[in-house]
Design a protein around this motif. Structure first.
Motif, mmCIF file in Angstrom:
data_model
loop_
_atom_site.group_PDB
_atom_site.id
_atom_site.type_symbol
_atom_site.label_atom_id
_atom_site.label_comp_id
_atom_site.label_asym_id
_atom_site.label_seq_id
_atom_site.Cartn_x
_atom_site.Cartn_y
_atom_site.Cartn_z
ATOM 1 N N SER A 41 34.244 33.396 54.343
ATOM 2 C CA SER A 41 35.511 33.548 53.677
ATOM 3 C C SER A 41 36.547 34.775 54.607
ATOM 4 C CB SER A 41 35.539 33.398 52.276
ATOM 5 O OG SER A 41 35.555 34.793 51.719
ATOM 6 N N LEU A 42 37.131 34.177 55.255
ATOM 7 C CA LEU A 42 38.504 35.431 55.693
ATOM 8 C C LEU A 42 39.777 35.578 54.702
ATOM 9 C CD1 LEU A 42 38.277 37.276 58.051
ATOM 10 C CD2 LEU A 42 39.638 35.590 59.165
ATOM 11 N N GLN A 43 39.758 36.921 53.978
ATOM 12 C CA GLN A 43 40.900 37.418 53.513
ATOM 13 C C GLN A 43 42.121 37.372 54.150
ATOM 14 O OE1 GLN A 43 40.230 38.732 49.817
ATOM 15 N NE2 GLN A 43 38.925 37.124 49.521
ATOM 16 N N MET A 44 42.671 36.578 55.206
ATOM 17 C CA MET A 44 43.985 36.768 55.118
ATOM 18 C C MET A 44 45.253 37.657 54.724
ATOM 19 S SD MET A 44 42.816 37.220 58.493
ATOM 20 C CE MET A 44 43.907 36.314 59.445
ATOM 21 N N GLY A 45 45.245 37.491 53.604
ATOM 22 C CA GLY A 45 46.010 37.503 52.303
ATOM 23 C C GLY A 45 48.113 37.050 52.692
ATOM 24 N N LEU A 46 47.495 35.580 52.954
ATOM 25 C CA LEU A 46 48.613 34.854 53.568
ATOM 26 C C LEU A 46 48.106 34.026 52.569
ATOM 27 C CD1 LEU A 46 50.941 34.143 54.885
ATOM 28 C CD2 LEU A 46 50.116 32.847 56.828
ATOM 29 N N PHE A 47 47.432 33.239 52.294
ATOM 30 C CA PHE A 47 47.537 32.292 51.179
ATOM 31 C C PHE A 47 47.494 32.788 50.654
ATOM 32 C CE2 PHE A 47 47.871 29.672 55.299
ATOM 33 C CZ PHE A 47 49.612 29.024 54.689
ATOM 34 N N ASP A 48 45.778 33.995 50.082
ATOM 35 C CA ASP A 48 45.127 34.164 48.811
ATOM 36 C C ASP A 48 46.121 34.474 47.218
ATOM 37 O OD1 ASP A 48 43.303 35.669 50.288
ATOM 38 O OD2 ASP A 48 44.169 37.739 50.780
ATOM 39 N N PHE A 49 46.915 34.218 47.394
ATOM 40 C CA PHE A 49 47.898 33.793 46.014
ATOM 41 C C PHE A 49 47.645 32.513 45.439
ATOM 42 C CE2 PHE A 49 50.511 32.035 49.219
ATOM 43 C CZ PHE A 49 51.104 30.808 48.929
ATOM 44 N N LEU A 50 46.664 30.970 46.632
ATOM 45 C CA LEU A 50 46.421 30.082 45.923
ATOM 46 C C LEU A 50 45.174 30.333 44.999
ATOM 47 C CD1 LEU A 50 47.225 28.410 48.560
ATOM 48 C CD2 LEU A 50 49.012 28.274 46.678
ATOM 49 N N ASN A 51 44.272 31.580 45.436
ATOM 50 C CA ASN A 51 43.130 32.072 44.884
ATOM 51 C C ASN A 51 43.152 32.061 43.884
ATOM 52 O OD1 ASN A 51 39.996 32.366 44.790
ATOM 53 N ND2 ASN A 51 39.981 33.706 46.091
ATOM 54 N N PRO A 52 42.526 31.420 42.723
ATOM 55 C CA PRO A 52 43.087 32.024 40.841
ATOM 56 C C PRO A 52 42.021 33.310 40.986
ATOM 57 C CG PRO A 52 41.553 29.804 41.485
ATOM 58 C CD PRO A 52 41.796 30.365 42.773
ATOM 59 N N GLU A 53 41.071 33.005 41.721
ATOM 60 C CA GLU A 53 41.096 34.762 41.471
ATOM 61 C C GLU A 53 41.291 35.827 41.816
ATOM 62 O OE1 GLU A 53 36.493 35.091 43.343
ATOM 63 O OE2 GLU A 53 35.831 33.616 42.591
ATOM 64 N N GLU A 54 41.996 35.918 43.030
ATOM 65 C CA GLU A 54 42.871 36.563 43.410
ATOM 66 C C GLU A 54 44.360 36.592 42.603
ATOM 67 O OE1 GLU A 54 42.292 38.912 45.756
ATOM 68 O OE2 GLU A 54 40.690 38.226 45.841
ATOM 69 N N ALA A 55 44.634 35.659 41.831
ATOM 70 C CA ALA A 55 45.774 35.967 40.813
ATOM 71 C C ALA A 55 45.775 36.803 40.243
ATOM 72 C CB ALA A 55 46.423 34.179 41.037
ATOM 73 N N LYS A 56 44.380 36.503 39.506
ATOM 74 C CA LYS A 56 43.732 36.733 38.359
ATOM 75 C C LYS A 56 43.715 38.515 38.453
ATOM 76 C CE LYS A 56 39.751 37.168 34.869
ATOM 77 N NZ LYS A 56 38.331 37.011 33.920
ATOM 78 N N LYS A 57 43.174 39.213 39.996
ATOM 79 C CA LYS A 57 42.698 40.415 39.727
ATOM 80 C C LYS A 57 44.236 40.799 40.268
ATOM 81 C CE LYS A 57 38.863 40.044 42.494
ATOM 82 N NZ LYS A 57 38.426 40.436 43.775
ATOM 83 N N ARG A 58 45.541 40.139 40.587
ATOM 84 C CA ARG A 58 46.753 41.071 40.696
ATOM 85 C C ARG A 58 46.854 40.629 39.179
ATOM 86 N NH1 ARG A 58 47.245 36.749 44.442
ATOM 87 N NH2 ARG A 58 47.572 35.571 42.741
#
Length: 99
Positions: free
Chosen positions: A15-32
């Motif tokens: 998985s390459l995290q480009m940042g553009l669609f990371d807001f869709l990832n529930p884990e990233e949303a939880k971290k934010r």
């Protein structure tokens, strides 16, 4: 004779995290959300310190003395010492509250 070539399909997922669609990832949303909550808690803590300091003349005198020292260090060109003092201005109050 032609050698047989076996092609294997890799099932590894990279998985390459480009940042553009990371807001869709529930884990990233939880971290934010957790980071935002920590930032808010820190801001509330600092605001409470300011309020307490304004109510207590002794704490206010100590704070003003530290500010004078920090300003004198800056005017003397000793920015590193002034930065260290700035970083410690609130840490000492937290240590005193925890004791």
């Amino acid at each position: 004779m032609v050698p047989k070539q076996c092609h294997q399909v890799s099932s590894l997922s990279t998985s390459l995290q480009m940042g553009l669609f990371d807001f869709l990832n529930p884990e990233e949303a939880k971290k934010r959300k957790e980071a935002k909550e920590r930032e808010i808690e820190e801001q509330i803590r600092l605001q409470n310190e300011i309020r307490d300091r304004r109510k207590n003349p002794k704490k206010m005198e100590e704070y003003e003395a530290k500010v004078r020292v920090r300003r004198n260090l800056r005017m003397a060109g000793n920015d590193e010492a002034a930065d260290m003092l700035s970083a410690k201005m609130y840490d000492s109050e937290v240590d005193a509250e925890e004791s």
